[in-house]
Design an enzyme around this catalytic site. Structure first.
Site, PDB file in Angstrom:
ATOM      1  N   ASP A  93     -10.435   4.211  -1.403  1.00  0.00           N
ATOM      2  CA  ASP A  93     -11.052   3.225  -0.504  1.00  0.00           C
ATOM      3  C   ASP A  93     -12.573   3.180  -0.629  1.00  0.00           C
ATOM      4  O   ASP A  93     -13.237   4.217  -0.649  1.00  0.00           O
ATOM      5  CB  ASP A  93     -10.715   3.564   0.956  1.00  0.00           C
ATOM      6  CG  ASP A  93      -9.261   3.293   1.269  1.00  0.00           C
ATOM      7  OD1 ASP A  93      -8.467   3.113   0.328  1.00  0.00           O
ATOM      8  OD2 ASP A  93      -8.913   3.256   2.462  1.00  0.00           O
ATOM      9  N   ASP A 150       0.824  -1.210   0.000  1.00  0.00           N
ATOM     10  CA  ASP A 150       0.000   0.000   0.000  1.00  0.00           C
ATOM     11  C   ASP A 150       0.865   1.270   0.000  1.00  0.00           C
ATOM     12  O   ASP A 150       1.631   1.495   0.945  1.00  0.00           O
ATOM     13  CB  ASP A 150      -0.888  -0.073   1.259  1.00  0.00           C
ATOM     14  CG  ASP A 150      -2.027   0.914   1.243  1.00  0.00           C
ATOM     15  OD1 ASP A 150      -2.039   1.804   0.388  1.00  0.00           O
ATOM     16  OD2 ASP A 150      -2.892   0.785   2.128  1.00  0.00           O
TER      17      ASP A 150
END
Ligand code: GLA
Length: 516
Positions: A341, A281
């Site tokens: 997200d 990430d």
């Protein structure tokens, strides 16, 4: 005597300098240090320059430097405004307070609707609501120097994810609250609920497992994960695989230690523990690298995983930036996030899911577009909305990573996550990503060609009241359907040789498999 007078005058000037009404000087670096009990850090720095009543500079949360758009000081009272982008929208955070003898007393006013949710130590994205920042050295807390990423070359495909990865991930439901017993319980539930039998295999630990680095620079776990090898062995003993999470930056998104400068060491550690999957990430890598460095930076971990001696599925998470679909396969990426997200809400899920049409051509066996993990069963959407979520993700050949608490699933949630006829669309060996075939107001028909010549047809209603949707096979390039089956009702349909029409509930879907 004279000298002493000057001395008192000087002290007086220094003192009144911080009193209201007179100009204080905010210039310099100020820090509010805050670290969590389990290895997180969430320091906030104010790096300021004052000229007259104007204040410029940066507010730094962990390693993210955010430029001050407007800053002013009146006496010892100051106001700083910082704009961040969230979901494509500008949001202003205001820091206001006073300069006192012991430092900056700051009150944080987060943007309206901003997420203050705790991630690791010290509150949310904007820090805690009140802080006392003390003067510090200018250099303290700055991002480390840039390690130039290696020259580009192609990393050999690791042979994994011939169909989209299926499993579970801790983040959507547990965030920073995941621990070893929780992961074991999820693995048990994955088997007992029938999810394993339906194809779900990866049990993935997301952010917040990390401790600090030891004297050799090896990453350790925090106290919620006392024995990673033991945990991996346990998950493997259930016939499942296990995944882990890190960042190419010095810190993960939740403020735990990332892999920056330790890529090979970490890949070896994951292999030694027995991990089968890495979600990598971007997070704080943005404090050091440009988006144009992403390819090379991800390649570095791709190389490290290849050299680790263990097949480890490589999942890229950099929110769909830098056209990742063009180079993802070249770093041996098995999946790459295409968006920011997801949230457990219709607006978020549907915007992401229905926005994937253009990326269809980049999906292929071994390398998948990833519109983020499932929210099915987390409570923020209706059953119809979750059926749309599951159907759309399967039409998109997206990774199916459940994001709910598998230990306490309702029967309804099970019926959605365990719908094998829908899962079969996702897992179809052809590896095609479906596409939007037609759109009429708030209704859409999506189509996906399957390996055996069948065609999946999904009729979606994005509107907030029920809608009639009619699909004519001829319009969708299907000559004549020999057989049609409703994949949610689990029923063969009579009278569907030339097409099918149905009333589709608000935010719902009718999914049909047409055999030629
Ligand atoms: C980012 C990712 C999420 C999750 C969190 C963890 O926001 O996009 O999926 O991994 O970080 O901190």
């Amino acid at each position: 005597m004279k000298r002493l007078t000057w001395f008192y005058i000087a002290i007086g000037i220094a003192f009144v300098g911080v009193l209201p009404g007179l100009a204080a000087d905010l210039s310099g670096s100020w820090v509010f240090r805050r670290s969590g009990p389990d290895g997180t850090s969430n320091d906030t720095y104010f790096r300021l320059k004052q000229s007259g009543n104007e204040v410029t500079g940066f507010v730094q949360q962990r390693l993210n430097l955010r430029k001050i758009d407007s800053g002013s000081v009146e006496g010892n009272k100051f106001t700083l405004k910082v704009t961040t982008m969230f979901g494509g929208q500008p949001r202003v955070t205001t820091y206001e307070g006073t300069l006192e003898n012991d430092g900056l007393h700051v009150k944080v006013i987060p943007p309206a609707g901003g997420r203050g949710r705790g991630r690791g130590a010290g509150g949310g994205r904007f820090g805690p609501s009140e802080m006392l920042a003390v003067k510090t050295d200018e250099k303290e807390g700055l991002p480390p120097a840039k390690i130039p990423p290696p020259a580009l070359h192609e990393v050999r495909y690791n042979g994994l994810a011939k169909t989209p990865p299926m499993g579970w991930n801790s983040w959507n439901h547990f965030h920073g609250q995941i621990d070893d017993p929780g992961v074991r319980g999820i693995a048990d539930a994955m088997v007992s609920s029938g999810m394993k039998a339906a194809g779900y295999v990866y049990v993935n630990i997301d952010d917040t497992w990390q401790g600090t680095r030891d004297a050799n620079g090896d990453i350790t776990t925090n106290k919620r994960f006392p024995d990673m090898k033991g945990l991996a062995d346990y998950v493997h003993s259930k016939g499942l695989k296990i995944g882990i999470y890190s960042s190419p930056g010095p810190l993960t998104c939740a403020g735990y230690a990332g892999s920056y400068g330790h890529e090979e060491q970490d890949a070896k550690q994951y292999a030694a523990w027995g991990f089968d999957y890495l979600k990598y990430d971007w997070c704080s890598a943005s404090a050091i690298y440009e988006d144009s460095d992403m390819h090379a930076v991800y390649q570095k971990m791709g190389d490290a995983l290849e050299q680790s001696g263990r097949p480890i599925l490589f999942s890229l998470c950099q929110y769909g930036r830098a056209n990742v679909w063009e180079w993802g396969p070249k770093v041996s990426g098995n999946a790459w996030r295409t968006t920011g997200d997801i949230r457990d809400a219709w607006e978020s899920m549907s915007t992401i899911g229905f926005g994937q049409n253009e990326l269809a051509k980049w999906a292929a066996p071994g390398h998948w577009n990833d519109p983020d993990m499932l929210e099915v069963g987390n409570g923020g959407m209706s059953a119809d909305e979750y059926r749309t979520h599951m159907t759309l993700w399967s039409m998109l050949a997206a990774p199916l990573l459940a994001g709910n608490d598998l230990r306490t699933m309702s029967d309804e949630t099970k019926s959605i996550l365990l719908n094998r006829e829908i899962i079969a669309l996702d897992q179809d060996k052809s590896g095609h990503q479906g596409h939007r075939a037609s759109q009429n107001g708030e209704t859409e028909i999506w189509v996906k060609n399957l390996e055996n010549g069948d065609i999946a047809v999904a009729m979606f209603n994005r509107g907030s009241s029920p809608a009639e949707i009619k699909a004519k096979w001829a319009d969708l390039g299907i000559e004549r359907g020999k057989k049609a089956r409703d994949l949610w009702a689990h029923k063969d349909l009579a009278d569907a040789t030339t097409g099918y029409g149905a009333t589709v509930p608000a935010h719902g879907v009718v999914a049909i498999r047409v055999s030629k």
